[in-house]
Design a protein around this motif. Structure first.
Motif, PDB file in Angstrom:
ATOM      1  N   GLN A   1     -11.412 -14.572  -6.741  1.00  0.00           N
ATOM      2  CA  GLN A   1     -11.455 -15.491  -7.884  1.00  0.00           C
ATOM      3  C   GLN A   1     -10.470 -16.639  -7.728  1.00  0.00           C
ATOM      4  O   GLN A   1     -10.692 -17.726  -8.251  1.00  0.00           O
ATOM      5  CB  GLN A   1     -11.152 -14.725  -9.175  1.00  0.00           C
ATOM      6  CG  GLN A   1     -12.218 -13.744  -9.561  1.00  0.00           C
ATOM      7  CD  GLN A   1     -11.760 -12.778 -10.646  1.00  0.00           C
ATOM      8  OE1 GLN A   1     -10.576 -12.460 -10.776  1.00  0.00           O
ATOM      9  NE2 GLN A   1     -12.706 -12.271 -11.420  1.00  0.00           N
ATOM     10  N   SER A   2      -9.377 -16.402  -7.019  1.00  0.00           N
ATOM     11  CA  SER A   2      -8.304 -17.389  -6.885  1.00  0.00           C
ATOM     12  C   SER A   2      -8.421 -18.242  -5.626  1.00  0.00           C
ATOM     13  O   SER A   2      -7.590 -19.121  -5.413  1.00  0.00           O
ATOM     14  CB  SER A   2      -6.944 -16.685  -6.875  1.00  0.00           C
ATOM     15  OG  SER A   2      -6.767 -15.941  -8.056  1.00  0.00           O
TER      16      SER A   2
ATOM     17  N   SER B   1       3.280  -7.116   5.730  1.00  0.00           N
ATOM     18  CA  SER B   1       2.512  -6.525   4.634  1.00  0.00           C
ATOM     19  C   SER B   1       3.434  -5.766   3.704  1.00  0.00           C
ATOM     20  O   SER B   1       4.354  -5.086   4.147  1.00  0.00           O
ATOM     21  CB  SER B   1       1.446  -5.571   5.189  1.00  0.00           C
ATOM     22  OG  SER B   1       0.513  -6.277   5.968  1.00  0.00           O
ATOM     23  N   TYR B   2       3.175  -5.873   2.411  1.00  0.00           N
ATOM     24  CA  TYR B   2       4.018  -5.210   1.412  1.00  0.00           C
ATOM     25  C   TYR B   2       3.351  -3.991   0.809  1.00  0.00           C
ATOM     26  O   TYR B   2       3.985  -3.229   0.125  1.00  0.00           O
ATOM     27  CB  TYR B   2       4.388  -6.194   0.305  1.00  0.00           C
ATOM     28  CG  TYR B   2       5.370  -7.228   0.782  1.00  0.00           C
ATOM     29  CD1 TYR B   2       6.717  -6.967   0.781  1.00  0.00           C
ATOM     30  CD2 TYR B   2       4.935  -8.451   1.273  1.00  0.00           C
ATOM     31  CE1 TYR B   2       7.630  -7.898   1.243  1.00  0.00           C
ATOM     32  CE2 TYR B   2       5.837  -9.392   1.730  1.00  0.00           C
ATOM     33  CZ  TYR B   2       7.200  -9.106   1.718  1.00  0.00           C
ATOM     34  OH  TYR B   2       8.080 -10.026   2.178  1.00  0.00           O
ATOM     35  N   VAL B   3       2.063  -3.825   1.016  1.00  0.00           N
ATOM     36  CA  VAL B   3       1.352  -2.690   0.422  1.00  0.00           C
ATOM     37  C   VAL B   3       0.853  -1.803   1.533  1.00  0.00           C
ATOM     38  O   VAL B   3       0.338  -2.231   2.508  1.00  0.00           O
ATOM     39  CB  VAL B   3       0.186  -3.160  -0.450  1.00  0.00           C
ATOM     40  CG1 VAL B   3      -0.573  -1.972  -0.993  1.00  0.00           C
ATOM     41  CG2 VAL B   3       0.712  -3.997  -1.600  1.00  0.00           C
TER      42      VAL B   3
ATOM     43  N   ASP C   1      -7.311  -6.118  -7.141  1.00  0.00           N
ATOM     44  CA  ASP C   1      -6.555  -7.135  -6.405  1.00  0.00           C
ATOM     45  C   ASP C   1      -7.481  -7.971  -5.529  1.00  0.00           C
ATOM     46  O   ASP C   1      -7.339  -9.195  -5.436  1.00  0.00           O
ATOM     47  CB  ASP C   1      -5.484  -6.489  -5.525  1.00  0.00           C
ATOM     48  CG  ASP C   1      -4.350  -5.880  -6.330  1.00  0.00           C
ATOM     49  OD1 ASP C   1      -4.128  -6.305  -7.485  1.00  0.00           O
ATOM     50  OD2 ASP C   1      -3.682  -4.972  -5.790  1.00  0.00           O
ATOM     51  N   SER C   2      -8.432  -7.327  -4.874  1.00  0.00           N
ATOM     52  CA  SER C   2      -9.363  -8.054  -4.007  1.00  0.00           C
ATOM     53  C   SER C   2     -10.248  -8.997  -4.812  1.00  0.00           C
ATOM     54  O   SER C   2     -10.478 -10.137  -4.400  1.00  0.00           O
ATOM     55  CB  SER C   2     -10.213  -7.076  -3.210  1.00  0.00           C
ATOM     56  OG  SER C   2      -9.401  -6.349  -2.309  1.00  0.00           O
TER      57      SER C   2
ATOM     58  N   PRO D   1     -10.745  -4.217  -0.111  1.00  0.00           N
ATOM     59  CA  PRO D   1     -11.713  -4.404  -1.202  1.00  0.00           C
ATOM     60  C   PRO D   1     -12.147  -3.107  -1.880  1.00  0.00           C
ATOM     61  O   PRO D   1     -12.540  -3.119  -3.039  1.00  0.00           O
ATOM     62  CB  PRO D   1     -12.898  -5.076  -0.509  1.00  0.00           C
ATOM     63  CG  PRO D   1     -12.294  -5.757   0.663  1.00  0.00           C
ATOM     64  CD  PRO D   1     -11.208  -4.831   1.134  1.00  0.00           C
ATOM     65  N   VAL D   2     -12.052  -1.977  -1.172  1.00  0.00           N
ATOM     66  CA  VAL D   2     -12.454  -0.698  -1.762  1.00  0.00           C
ATOM     67  C   VAL D   2     -11.255   0.012  -2.378  1.00  0.00           C
ATOM     68  O   VAL D   2     -11.322   0.522  -3.498  1.00  0.00           O
ATOM     69  CB  VAL D   2     -13.145   0.190  -0.701  1.00  0.00           C
ATOM     70  CG1 VAL D   2     -13.455   1.567  -1.265  1.00  0.00           C
ATOM     71  CG2 VAL D   2     -14.413  -0.486  -0.208  1.00  0.00           C
TER      72      VAL D   2
END
Length: 151
Positions: free
Chosen positions: A61-62, A149-151, A55-56, A49-50
Motif C-alpha cells: 500500500q505504501s 534485517s531486524y525481524v 506488514d506486507s 507475505p505469508v
C-alpha cells in the motif's frame, strides 16, 4: 480521478513505450491481488507475505510503482518498487511464476517501472539465481550493497 485511476493512467502511458508479451496484461496492483502475491511468494519460498501479511500488505500500500502481470484471469508476476521519482527507483520485489519465466514478463515489469520514471536509475538486490536474468536486462553487479534485517 482517485489515486488508483491516476496510477492506472500512468501505467497505460508507460506501457505505450514497452514491448508486452502476447496475452499478458500489465496494470497497477489492487488489494484484490494480494492473495495472488502471497501465493506466488510462497511458491518461491519468500515467507514475509505469508508470515507477516499485515506488514506486507502495508508495504504494498505504501509503495509505488506496484504492478502485476496477468494472463487470462491469473496474476503471473509482480513488481513492487519505491522511488523518489527523479534519481533512484529501488526494486524491492520482482517475481514471475516459475511456469511463465522466459516469456519476457519480468523484463516488461522492470521496463514499465523505468518508463514511469525514465530519469531514474533502477537499483536492486538480486539472489544468486536471478543474477543472470538481471545482467541480460542490462544491469551490472555492484559489490557495495548492504542489508541488515531486524525481524
Amino acid at each position: 480521478m482517485d489515486n488508483f485511476e491516476q496510477q492506472q493512467q500512468q501505467v497505460k502511458i508507460a506501457l505505450a513505450r514497452v514491448q508486452i508479451p502476447a496475452g499478458i496484461i500489465v496494470r497497477a496492483w489492487s488489494e484484490e491481488d494480494f492473495l495472488a502475491i502471497q501465493r506466488l511468494s510462497s511458491a518461491e519460498g519468500w515467507t514475509s507475505p505469508v508470515r507477516r501479511p499485515a506488514d506486507s500488505l502495508r508495504a504494498w500500500q505504501s509503495s509505488w510503482p506496484t504492478l502485476v502481470a496477468q494472463k487470462d484471469d491469473a496474476v503471473v508476476g509482480f513488481v513492487r518498487a519505491i522511488t523518489d521519482c527523479a534519481i533512484t527507483m529501488y526494486i524491492a520485489e520482482l517475481l514471475v511464476d516459475q511456469h511463465m519465466r522466459g516469456a519476457g514478463i519480468g523484463r516488461t515489469l522492470l521496463e514499465t517501472c523505468h518508463q514511469l520514471y525514465p530519469t531514474t536509475r533502477l537499483d536492486l538486490l538480486a539472489a544468486d539465481g536471478s543474477r543472470s536474468f538481471y545482467e541480460a536486462c542490462g544491469y551490472r553487479v555492484l559489490h557495495d550493497g548492504m542489508r541488515k534485517s531486524y525481524v
